[in-house]
Design a protein around this motif. Structure first.
Motif, PDB file in Angstrom:
ATOM      1  N   UNK A 211       0.845  -1.184   0.000  1.00 14.16           N
ATOM      2  CA  UNK A 211       0.000   0.000   0.000  1.00 14.16           C
ATOM      3  C   UNK A 211       0.883   1.238   0.000  1.00 14.16           C
ATOM      4  N   UNK A 212       0.280   2.397  -0.159  1.00 12.10           N
ATOM      5  CA  UNK A 212       1.048   3.638  -0.130  1.00 12.10           C
ATOM      6  C   UNK A 212       1.392   4.000   1.312  1.00 12.10           C
ATOM      7  N   UNK A 213       2.393   4.871   1.495  1.00 15.10           N
ATOM      8  CA  UNK A 213       2.769   5.292   2.844  1.00 15.10           C
ATOM      9  C   UNK A 213       1.611   5.981   3.547  1.00 15.10           C
ATOM     10  N   UNK A 214       0.867   6.817   2.815  1.00 16.46           N
ATOM     11  CA  UNK A 214      -0.240   7.535   3.440  1.00 16.46           C
ATOM     12  C   UNK A 214      -1.327   6.576   3.894  1.00 16.46           C
ATOM     13  N   UNK A 215      -1.615   5.544   3.101  1.00 12.28           N
ATOM     14  CA  UNK A 215      -2.617   4.555   3.500  1.00 12.28           C
ATOM     15  C   UNK A 215      -2.107   3.718   4.667  1.00 12.28           C
ATOM     16  N   UNK A 217      -0.109   4.717   6.978  1.00 16.63           N
ATOM     17  CA  UNK A 217      -0.171   5.556   8.177  1.00 16.63           C
ATOM     18  C   UNK A 217      -1.544   5.520   8.818  1.00 16.63           C
ATOM     19  N   UNK A 218      -2.580   5.276   8.024  1.00 15.00           N
ATOM     20  CA  UNK A 218      -3.948   5.240   8.550  1.00 15.00           C
ATOM     21  C   UNK A 218      -4.326   3.866   9.094  1.00 15.00           C
ATOM     22  N   UNK A 219      -4.008   2.818   8.347  1.00 11.98           N
ATOM     23  CA  UNK A 219      -4.520   1.483   8.688  1.00 11.98           C
ATOM     24  C   UNK A 219      -3.466   0.393   8.834  1.00 11.98           C
ATOM     25  N   UNK A 238      -1.528 -32.628  11.492  1.00 18.22           N
ATOM     26  CA  UNK A 238      -1.166 -31.270  11.105  1.00 18.22           C
ATOM     27  C   UNK A 238      -2.302 -30.690  10.271  1.00 18.22           C
ATOM     28  N   UNK A 239      -2.750 -29.507  10.596  1.00 15.70           N
ATOM     29  CA  UNK A 239      -3.885 -28.924   9.892  1.00 15.70           C
ATOM     30  C   UNK A 239      -3.480 -27.643   9.168  1.00 15.70           C
ATOM     31  N   UNK A 240      -4.268 -27.316   8.154  1.00 18.33           N
ATOM     32  CA  UNK A 240      -4.072 -26.078   7.415  1.00 18.33           C
ATOM     33  C   UNK A 240      -4.907 -24.993   8.088  1.00 18.33           C
ATOM     34  N   UNK A 241      -4.298 -23.880   8.349  1.00 17.96           N
ATOM     35  CA  UNK A 241      -5.005 -22.794   9.012  1.00 17.96           C
ATOM     36  C   UNK A 241      -4.735 -21.484   8.282  1.00 17.96           C
ATOM     37  N   UNK A 242      -5.780 -20.679   8.168  1.00 12.31           N
ATOM     38  CA  UNK A 242      -5.580 -19.347   7.592  1.00 12.31           C
ATOM     39  C   UNK A 242      -5.049 -18.430   8.683  1.00 12.31           C
ATOM     40  N   UNK A 243      -3.929 -17.831   8.418  1.00 17.85           N
ATOM     41  CA  UNK A 243      -3.299 -16.934   9.373  1.00 17.85           C
ATOM     42  C   UNK A 243      -3.367 -15.517   8.819  1.00 17.85           C
ATOM     43  N   UNK A 244      -3.652 -14.562   9.685  1.00 20.88           N
ATOM     44  CA  UNK A 244      -3.676 -13.160   9.281  1.00 20.88           C
ATOM     45  C   UNK A 244      -2.543 -12.422   9.991  1.00 20.88           C
ATOM     46  N   UNK A 245      -1.616 -11.904   9.212  1.00 18.28           N
ATOM     47  CA  UNK A 245      -0.507 -11.111   9.753  1.00 18.28           C
ATOM     48  C   UNK A 245      -0.882  -9.634   9.662  1.00 18.28           C
ATOM     49  N   UNK A 246      -0.637  -8.899  10.732  1.00 16.36           N
ATOM     50  CA  UNK A 246      -0.906  -7.464  10.723  1.00 16.36           C
ATOM     51  C   UNK A 246       0.344  -6.707  11.148  1.00 16.36           C
ATOM     52  N   UNK A 247       0.524  -5.552  10.543  1.00 12.73           N
ATOM     53  CA  UNK A 247       1.648  -4.663  10.855  1.00 12.73           C
ATOM     54  C   UNK A 247       1.083  -3.273  11.031  1.00 12.73           C
ATOM     55  N   UNK A 248       1.134  -2.770  12.250  1.00 13.34           N
ATOM     56  CA  UNK A 248       0.485  -1.492  12.546  1.00 13.34           C
ATOM     57  C   UNK A 248       1.423  -0.325  12.256  1.00 13.34           C
ATOM     58  N   UNK A 249       0.874   0.877  12.071  1.00 16.74           N
ATOM     59  CA  UNK A 249       1.721   2.060  11.860  1.00 16.74           C
ATOM     60  C   UNK A 249       2.690   2.306  13.005  1.00 16.74           C
TER      61      UNK A 249
END
Length: 255
Positions: A211-215, A217-219, A238-249
């Motif tokens: 994403x852009x730097x400005x976007x 910075x918001x989310x 062993x199971x397959x799992x959907x993982x969500x990675x997040x990186x905050x501003x």
């Protein structure tokens, strides 16, 4: 303009000063070579430790991996990082202390063009140092500071994983890892300047979003991907799992 290694290797006095200020384990000229040629063997044929680290990281996710394998890899990564940081410090200190001899100064006086060129190079070096010390611009997300530091050995993901199109390899910076899902998460920049979040699963699959730097910075950034996850019980399934990675501003990373 010659690289740090070329300058050091060509000047015996400068090399002696660098060796005196370096306290790493590997040969400092080898370390400088690997910093400038990541993943490539030295002219003498010595392998970049990062290549062996990649092999050892991949081995962690294979059956029969030693229990303390992750600790050993982490220790090796820290050692490589210490060597690199020590080499950088030693070169910076040696260059700062390395002054032209009286004969060299006299030669510079008799060659104005040469003197002007030297002043220009010094200006570039000073500008680089000042630029590194300037605080981030107002409003710039704190998380993006990780992209400003030098790339380290552990910032380079396994070469067996094909990098997504548009991601600049030199921009990758490790944010975190999970042995349970065999995932490493990286910050990066796209070639068009956008900010990216990249996940490498089992050293085989890349997933990314930008994403852009400005976007950002918001989310911040959010990336969903599938990974094999070790069972929480003793079933061995062993199971397959959907993982969500997040990186905050602010720099927080969760996955």
């Amino acid at each position: 303009m010659p690289s740090d290694r070329e300058r050091v290797d060509a000047d015996p006095q400068l090399l002696a000063a660098v060796r005196a200020g370096y306290d790493g384990d590997a040969d400092v000229l080898d370390v400088l070579w690997w910093l400038e040629h990541p993943g490539e063997p030295t002219p003498a044929g010595r392998e970049d430790p990062a290549v062996d680290l990649e092999r050892r990281r991949r081995a962690l996710y294979r059956p029969g991996a030693p229990v303390d394998g992750a600790d050993r890899v982490a220790a090796a990564e820290r050692a490589a990082q210490r060597d690199a940081e020590s080499a950088r410090r030693a070169v910076a200190a040696a260059l700062a202390a390395h002054r032209p001899t009286s004969r060299a100064r006299e030669a510079a006086r008799s060659h104005p063009r040469r003197l002007l060129a030297a002043v220009g190079v010094a200006g570039l070096l000073v500008g680089s140092v000042v630029g590194a010390l300037v605080a981030r611009p107002p409003g710039r997300p704190a998380a993006l500071a990780v992209l400003d530091r030098a790339q380290r050995a552990d910032d380079r993901p396994p070469s067996s994983a094909p990098l997504p199109d548009g991601i600049a390899p030199s921009s990758l910076r490790l944010l975190g890892s999970s042995s349970a899902s065999g995932t490493e998460v990286f910050a990066a920049r796209a070639r068009d300047g956008r900010v990216c979040l990249v996940a490498v699963v089992l050293a085989l699959e890349f997933h990314s979003t930008c994403t852009t730097e400005s976007a950002f910075a918001l989310d911040g950034l959010r990336l969903a991907y599938d990974a094999r996850v070790d069972p929480a019980d003793l079933s061995g399934a062993v199971r397959i799992q959907e993982i969500t990675a997040t990186w905050s501003p602010g720099g927080a990373v969760r996955f």
